[in-house]
Design a protein around this motif. Structure first.
Motif, PDB file in Angstrom:
ATOM      1  N   ASP A  11       6.147  12.700  -5.067  1.00  0.00           N
ATOM      2  CA  ASP A  11       6.563  12.774  -3.668  1.00  0.00           C
ATOM      3  C   ASP A  11       8.067  12.583  -3.536  1.00  0.00           C
ATOM      4  OD1 ASP A  11       3.850  12.825  -2.492  1.00  0.00           O
ATOM      5  OD2 ASP A  11       3.723  10.802  -3.333  1.00  0.00           O
ATOM      6  N   ILE A  39       0.839  -1.200   0.000  1.00  0.00           N
ATOM      7  CA  ILE A  39       0.000   0.000   0.000  1.00  0.00           C
ATOM      8  C   ILE A  39       0.874   1.250   0.000  1.00  0.00           C
ATOM      9  CG2 ILE A  39      -1.681   1.330   1.343  1.00  0.00           C
ATOM     10  CD1 ILE A  39      -2.815  -1.421   2.251  1.00  0.00           C
ATOM     11  N   VAL A  40       1.954   1.225   0.799  1.00  0.00           N
ATOM     12  CA  VAL A  40       2.865   2.369   0.838  1.00  0.00           C
ATOM     13  C   VAL A  40       3.486   2.591  -0.536  1.00  0.00           C
ATOM     14  CG1 VAL A  40       5.028   3.221   1.804  1.00  0.00           C
ATOM     15  CG2 VAL A  40       3.351   2.140   3.286  1.00  0.00           C
ATOM     16  N   ARG A  41       3.880   1.518  -1.210  1.00  0.00           N
ATOM     17  CA  ARG A  41       4.488   1.640  -2.533  1.00  0.00           C
ATOM     18  C   ARG A  41       3.548   2.347  -3.500  1.00  0.00           C
ATOM     19  NH1 ARG A  41       7.086  -4.357  -3.408  1.00  0.00           N
ATOM     20  NH2 ARG A  41       8.470  -4.229  -1.636  1.00  0.00           N
ATOM     21  N   MET A  42       2.293   1.983  -3.464  1.00  0.00           N
ATOM     22  CA  MET A  42       1.326   2.548  -4.409  1.00  0.00           C
ATOM     23  C   MET A  42       1.009   4.006  -4.101  1.00  0.00           C
ATOM     24  SD  MET A  42       0.894   0.245  -6.615  1.00  0.00           S
ATOM     25  CE  MET A  42      -0.441   0.949  -7.538  1.00  0.00           C
ATOM     26  N   SER A  43       1.152   4.423  -2.843  1.00  0.00           N
ATOM     27  CA  SER A  43       0.739   5.775  -2.490  1.00  0.00           C
ATOM     28  C   SER A  43       1.830   6.818  -2.717  1.00  0.00           C
ATOM     29  CB  SER A  43       0.260   5.813  -1.038  1.00  0.00           C
ATOM     30  OG  SER A  43       1.324   5.497  -0.168  1.00  0.00           O
ATOM     31  N   ILE A  44       3.068   6.399  -2.894  1.00  0.00           N
ATOM     32  CA  ILE A  44       4.158   7.350  -3.134  1.00  0.00           C
ATOM     33  C   ILE A  44       4.331   7.527  -4.637  1.00  0.00           C
ATOM     34  CG2 ILE A  44       6.641   7.737  -2.909  1.00  0.00           C
ATOM     35  CD1 ILE A  44       6.531   6.257  -0.268  1.00  0.00           C
ATOM     36  N   ARG A  45       4.216   8.771  -5.077  1.00  0.00           N
ATOM     37  CA  ARG A  45       4.375   9.092  -6.494  1.00  0.00           C
ATOM     38  C   ARG A  45       5.858   9.371  -6.763  1.00  0.00           C
ATOM     39  NH1 ARG A  45      -0.190  10.619  -9.277  1.00  0.00           N
ATOM     40  NH2 ARG A  45       0.974  12.192 -10.463  1.00  0.00           N
ATOM     41  N   TYR A  83       5.783  -0.019  -7.394  1.00  0.00           N
ATOM     42  CA  TYR A  83       5.910   1.413  -7.114  1.00  0.00           C
ATOM     43  C   TYR A  83       5.194   2.216  -8.190  1.00  0.00           C
ATOM     44  CZ  TYR A  83       9.279   0.284  -3.497  1.00  0.00           C
ATOM     45  OH  TYR A  83       9.872  -0.216  -2.373  1.00  0.00           O
ATOM     46  N   GLN A  84       4.648   3.350  -7.794  1.00  0.00           N
ATOM     47  CA  GLN A  84       3.896   4.201  -8.711  1.00  0.00           C
ATOM     48  C   GLN A  84       4.837   5.225  -9.353  1.00  0.00           C
ATOM     49  OE1 GLN A  84       0.760   6.470  -6.850  1.00  0.00           O
ATOM     50  NE2 GLN A  84      -0.094   7.099  -8.797  1.00  0.00           N
TER      51      GLN A  84
END
Length: 169
Positions: free
Chosen positions: A86, A2-8, A30-31
């Motif tokens: 981010d 979830i953390v990986r997906m939320s960091i741009r 990662y995003q």
């Protein structure tokens, strides 16, 4: 995850090695919202205009890629800000000006192929082999305005075996 997906993330790099790291980030979930690479340049005997590996890979992954001629350009800075990243992840790219480093709220990190502070700059693996070192490694560090300088976040070593070349390591 979830953390990986939320960091741009905006990824910055140019050669094959950097392109493989871009692919890894995407495959790991990662995003990556944008890329920055060197401009296309003439290459080969025919001097055909050729895109750098990171540009080719970003196109294949459907990630927009900026290729600025001037890292100081206000147009480039505006385009970079539009990604709303981010974090910047840098692998084998240029020294970034302070104005660029100040854009992402979580800062910028660099993956360097030596055990910094050894072998700052280009060709660190080649220098390790040429100097007969018994080990090399990777360093992830927080970028500042100096070349290959800043607080080290992670460091990992790799043995250099007799007969290894920079292409093997």
């Amino acid at each position: 995850y979830i953390v990986r997906m939320s960091i741009r993330i905006v990824f910055m790099g140019t050669p094959d090695y950097a392109a493989s790291q871009l692919e890894w980030l995407v495959q790991a979930g990662y995003q990556v919202v944008g890329c920055v690479s060197q401009p296309d340049r003439p290459a080969g005997r025919g001097r055909k205009l050729t895109s750098p590996s990171v540009k080719v890979t970003s196109d294949q992954l459907g990630i927009p890629c900026l290729q600025p001629e001037d890292l100081q350009s206000s147009n480039f800075h505006q385009d970079l800000k539009a990604f709303k990243a981010d974090l910047f992840v840098v692998v084998a790219y240029s020294i970034l000006p302070q104005e660029v480093l100040a854009i992402p709220p979580k800062g910028s990190v660099n993956l360097h192929t030596s055990l910094l502070p050894l072998y700052r700059g280009a060709a660190p693996i080649q220098w390790s082999v040429l100097n007969g070192d018994h080990q090399t490694g990777l360093t992830v560090f927080q970028l500042d305005e100096k070349m290959d300088h800043g607080p080290v976040l992670v460091r990992d070593t790799l043995a250099i075996e007799v007969g290894d070349s920079s292409g093997v390591i």
